[in-house]
Design an enzyme around this catalytic site. Structure first.
Site, PDB file in Angstrom:
ATOM      1  N   SER B  66       0.816  -1.219   0.000  1.00  0.00           N
ATOM      2  CA  SER B  66       0.000   0.000   0.000  1.00  0.00           C
ATOM      3  C   SER B  66       0.851   1.271   0.000  1.00  0.00           C
ATOM      4  CB  SER B  66      -0.932   0.014   1.218  1.00  0.00           C
ATOM      5  OG  SER B  66      -0.214   0.311   2.384  1.00  0.00           O
ATOM      6  N   LYS B 103       1.721   4.345   7.062  1.00  0.00           N
ATOM      7  CA  LYS B 103       0.840   5.301   6.365  1.00  0.00           C
ATOM      8  C   LYS B 103       1.569   6.625   6.195  1.00  0.00           C
ATOM      9  CE  LYS B 103      -3.129   2.909   6.598  1.00  0.00           C
ATOM     10  NZ  LYS B 103      -3.905   2.490   5.434  1.00  0.00           N
TER      11      LYS B 103
END
Lengths: 434, 145
Positions: B66, B103
């Site tokens: 991701s 993230k």
């Protein structure tokens, strides 16, 4: 760096910093899902509970209880058990100590998770410093600590337990910020065996003299205490009064005792197997000696059957003295097996064994005895074994009975081991990108 | 005239140290051999250059892709400094559902966002930074090429 040099000597204090539930807190560093959950850490070979988080304590789990007695109950209360991850605890411990050195030039590492620091400042400055230390270790490592500050080590210990127990202090307690009346009230409320260094057995004798609380001891007659209990208890009394008697120690150069002892994964039942065990332990314990550059003058060797088995408990325990202090694995093995094996009985189920070396001293202090050095020691056999094992693995070479077989069935079991995330490249913690 | 022979000396690497690269302390001008070239300041030590605070720095391994558009791939190792204050735009390790998660952090006046660098993954939005547990700030990615 906290600059203490410019402050007057009268503002010198001792701070005790320790990590709350150290082993359990280490387990949470790379596994945040354990946060707030009851966690226990098990001894070698997943035998007994050796550390608990406060949530596990609240469930009533006791230190030292054998894991097999609670393992069936554990899932029903969400209790998580972990094998001892010495590699992780050791690395985090050394990081804690290295951070503490940023706050004081004089740090005595007292155990794997606690250290005494010399600090100087006004009471308010020291409370602020305590919070700074606590925040640094929390931010850098994610480990919670408590800081206790007093005029002596004993006072610092007392302050530290206060910091742990009363939530209002937010983990930092400086005895100097309390009024004398308040300190009296605290010391009155605590039984005398809460003092650092006062064992329960001793406290019973103190009780019989009318000394029940910490305050009772502090206010007792020092001369009478010395006469009845000796200088150690008298020192505690003075320390409680704020007179600093137990000096900070630096790291000891040579530890006086070196031990290698383990529980087995499966019981050892024959003399021949026990000889194998001793051969491996002799190698390992002598390696520790060589690493610190010392030799030992004597050894104790022991084995034991389980205390929880139906058969009678059998625990042979023998001593041997070397003619010349040595760190040679062959000498250590010869001594250990000659004294222990004759008391080991075939057919019994031994669950642990160990070799303890005493009278340990730096090797250089024995150089004049060269003439009597055993032949294999002069050939540096131990060093050769160490090098081969480092290069080719622990099972590549062995002494006599320890042979090549690998890994032996009685080796340590660590079935609930977390990742050794800071010391092994192939066990780094996972961070999810999802 | 005979060509000068280039001597290649092979030395065994010691087991304790990382293979290191010799660094010239001065910039070398192309085409002109600097007389200072032979003087070395010692080996480049990755620990010195990649880690600011050894006590607060940890290396963790990435699972998942991701963060691909940030140059961080599945199986890469990232260096994380837990002592750094997370700022807008930092790649961070955040604790989400009890897991360490990678993230990018966006601090906006009205809210705080944790975004994956891959449109297939939804954003996580909260009102203030204090609602998040930021485990550490990523300082380097050791990308496998």
């Amino acid at each position: 760096m906290f600059d203490s040099a410019s402050l007057p000597e009268s503002q010198r204090r001792i701070a005790l910093v320790d990590v709350n539930s150290f082993f359990a807190s280490c387990e949470r560093v790379f596994d945040p899902s354990l946060e707030g959950k009851p966690v226990v850490v098990l001894s070698n070979n997943d035998g007994c509970v050796v550390a608990l988080s406060k949530e596990a304590k609240a469930l009533g789990v006791k230190m030292g209880i054998p894991w097999f007695k609670i393992s069936a109950w554990a899932p029903s209360v969400g209790l998580v058990a972990k094998s001892s991850n010495y590699e992780l605890y050791g690395d985090l411990s050394s990081r804690v100590m290295s951070i503490l050195h940023e706050f004081s030039a004089h740090v005595e590492v007292y155990s794997v998770d606690e250290a005494f620091l010399e600090v100087k400042g006004t009471p308010e400055e020291l409370v602020a410093l305590g919070h700074e230390i606590k925040a640094a270790i929390q931010n850098k490592l994610g480990l919670p600590v408590c800081v206790g500050i007093g005029r002596s080590k004993t006072q610092a210990k007392l302050a530290n337990s206060g910091a742990k127990k009363s939530a209002g202090l937010n983990g930092v307690c400086n005895l100097d910020t309390f009024s004398p009346e308040h300190i009296d009230r605290i010391m009155e409320a605590l039984p005398v065996d809460n003092i650092w260094g006062i064992a329960r057995r001793l406290s019973k004798r103190l009780n019989s003299m009318g000394i029940h609380t910490i305050k009772d001891l502090r206010d007792a007659d020092p001369v009478r205490i010395k006469k009845k209990f000796g200088v150690v208890v008298q020192r505690s009394l003075y320390e409680l009064r704020g007179i600093d008697c137990i000096k900070l120690e630096g790291e000891r150069l040579v530890k006086n005792q070196v031990m290698y002892s383990r529980s087995f994964a499966t019981p050892v039942t024959t003399r021949k197997q026990m000889e194998e065990v001793l051969a491996v332990y002799a190698q390992r314990v002598s390696k520790r000696l060589r690493k610190q550059g010392s030799v030992a003058g004597a050894l104790t060797c022991f084995a034991g059957t389980s205390r929880f088995a139906n058969e009678p408990f059998h625990s042979p325990y023998r001593n041997a003295v070397f003619s010349v202090p040595t760190n040679d694995p062959v000498e250590i093995l010869k001594a250990a097996s000659s004294v222990l094996l004759e008391c080991v009985e075939d057919g019994r189920k031994y669950v642990r064994a160990g070799i303890m070396l005493h009278d340990v001293s730096p090797k250089t202090s024995h150089q004049y005895l060269d003439l009597f050095t055993p032949v294999h020691e002069s050939r540096q056999l131990g060093e050769v074994l160490d090098t081969v094992m480092e290069k080719h693995g622990a099972f590549s070479i062995g002494l006599g009975a320890a042979g090549f077989k690998s890994p032996r069935h009685w080796e340590m079991k660590r079935e609930m081991l977390s990742l050794r995330a800071t010391t092994r490249w192939d066990e780094l913690a996972t961070v999810h990108a999802k | 005239m005979a060509q000068p022979r280039t001597e290649l000396v092979v030395r065994p690497l010691s087991g304790e140290s990382l293979p290191a690269i010799l660094a010239a302390s001065t910039a070398v001008q192309a085409g002109f051999p600097s007389p200072a070239q032979d003087y070395f300041d010692g080996r480049v030590d990755l620990n010195t250059h990649l880690i600011k605070d050894v006590n607060s720095t940890f290396i963790v391994r990435v699972a998942g892709d991701s963060m691909k558009n940030a140059g961080i791939s599945d199986g890469d190792e990232v260096i994380v400094d837990r002592a750094l204050t997370p700022r807008d735009g930092d790649v961070v390790v955040a604790v989400l559902d009890g897991e360490l998660t990678l993230k990018r952090l966006y601090i906006r006046s009205e809210r705080v966002l944790l975004k994956a660098e891959n449109p297939r993954f939804p954003d996580i939005a909260v009102d203030t930074l204090s609602e998040l547990t930021i485990w550490g700030v990523v300082t380097r990615c050791l990308h496998h090429v």
